[in-house]
Design an enzyme around this catalytic site. Structure first.
Site, PDB file in Angstrom:
ATOM      1  CB  CYS A  77      68.564  30.276  36.145  1.00  0.00           C
ATOM      2  SG  CYS A  77      69.991  30.185  35.736  1.00  0.00           S
ATOM      3  CG  HIS A 170      66.628  33.419  37.489  1.00  0.00           C
ATOM      4  ND1 HIS A 170      66.960  32.900  38.755  1.00  0.00           N
ATOM      5  CD2 HIS A 170      68.354  33.372  37.474  1.00  0.00           C
ATOM      6  CE1 HIS A 170      67.596  31.832  38.986  1.00  0.00           C
ATOM      7  NE2 HIS A 170      68.395  31.984  37.837  1.00  0.00           N
ATOM      8  CD  GLU A 172      62.449  32.897  39.808  1.00  0.00           C
ATOM      9  OE1 GLU A 172      62.826  33.216  38.218  1.00  0.00           O
ATOM     10  OE2 GLU A 172      63.978  33.009  40.320  1.00  0.00           O
TER      11      GLU A 172
HETATM   12  N1  GLN Z   1      75.198  27.777  37.362  1.00  0.00           N
HETATM   13  C1  GLN Z   1      73.960  27.169  37.191  1.00  0.00           C
HETATM   14  C2  GLN Z   1      74.454  25.777  37.125  1.00  0.00           C
HETATM   15  O1  GLN Z   1      74.788  25.445  35.886  1.00  0.00           O
HETATM   16  C3  GLN Z   1      72.949  28.049  36.915  1.00  0.00           C
HETATM   17  C4  GLN Z   1      73.052  28.831  38.097  1.00  0.00           C
HETATM   18  C5  GLN Z   1      71.242  29.989  38.052  1.00  0.00           C
HETATM   19  O2  GLN Z   1      70.173  28.317  38.097  1.00  0.00           O
HETATM   20  N2  GLN Z   1      70.856  30.716  38.057  1.00  0.00           N
HETATM   21  O3  GLN Z   1      74.139  24.725  37.565  1.00  0.00           O
END
Ligand code: GLN
Length: 191
Positions: A77, A170, A172
């Site tokens: 992410c 994610h 995890e």
């Molecule tokens: N929206 C976050 C970003 O742009 C990422 C979100 C996340 O890691 N769950 O950094």
């Protein structure tokens, strides 16, 4: 083999837990000395803008490309945003470790977060896993030396090159350890 999990923000505890469930030695990394004796690193989700600031403050930002020349990094992410080459819609300074372009918050706001099946291609077999997407980024371009490993509704959601694995979801947050196992194997092959 020791794998570090960047522990500046986000749910780093769950990454540590998944690795330990696989009997991999896993340590929290909050400063350069802690990275020095790791052979792999996970960069968890969080807020990419904040992560860049925190990494710079503690002097880890500059060290990561050098670390990655030797050892694999897995970004999930916000971590995937950090390892990318280009963030198309926001002035985040990514580390350029894998040739992908990525768009931040591409599926909408918190309320648009979702949990859906992802098709994963690993070591010649196709599996499905539950993908939890939280204010997730979207991979908008996959460069030549990058392999797409997972898709969701036609979007590539996990990619790799020789030394980097990146997922926009994610892994995890679910009990399925397939993807952590894949990363641990990637690290093991380097040793
Ligand atoms: N929206 C976050 C970003 O742009 C990422 C979100 C996340 O890691 N769950 O950094």
């Amino acid at each position: 083999m020791k794998i570090g999990v960047l522990a500046l923000q986000g749910d780093f505890c769950l990454h540590l837990k998944r690795l330990r469930e696989l009997e991999v030695e896993a340590v929290a990394v909050k400063k350069p000395e802690e990275l020095a004796d790791c052979q792999g690193l996970i960069i968890p989700g969080g807020e990419s803008t904040t992560l860049v600031k925190l990494l710079k403050n503690i002097g880890l930002y500059e060290l990561l490309p050098e670390f990655n020349r030797r050892w694999p990094i897995f970004g999930t992410c916000a971590g995937a945003i950090l390892v990318s080459r280009e963030v198309s819609n926001h002035p985040v300074e990514p580390l350029n470790l894998i040739d992908i372009s990525i768009e931040r918050n591409s599926y909408g706001r918190q309320i648009d977060s979702f949990d859906e099946t992802v098709e994963v291609h690993l070591n010649g077999s196709i599996k499905t896993v539950e993908g939890v997407f939280i204010r997730a980024p979207r991979i908008t371009r996959v460069g030549e030396n990058v392999q797409a490993l997972a898709t969701h509704n036609g979007d590539v959601v996990m990619v790799e090159n020789d030394a980097v694995l990146a997922a926009t979801f994610h892994p995890e947050l679910t009990e399925n350890r397939l993807i952590h196992q894949y990363f641990a194997d990637k690290v093991r092959k380097r040793i």
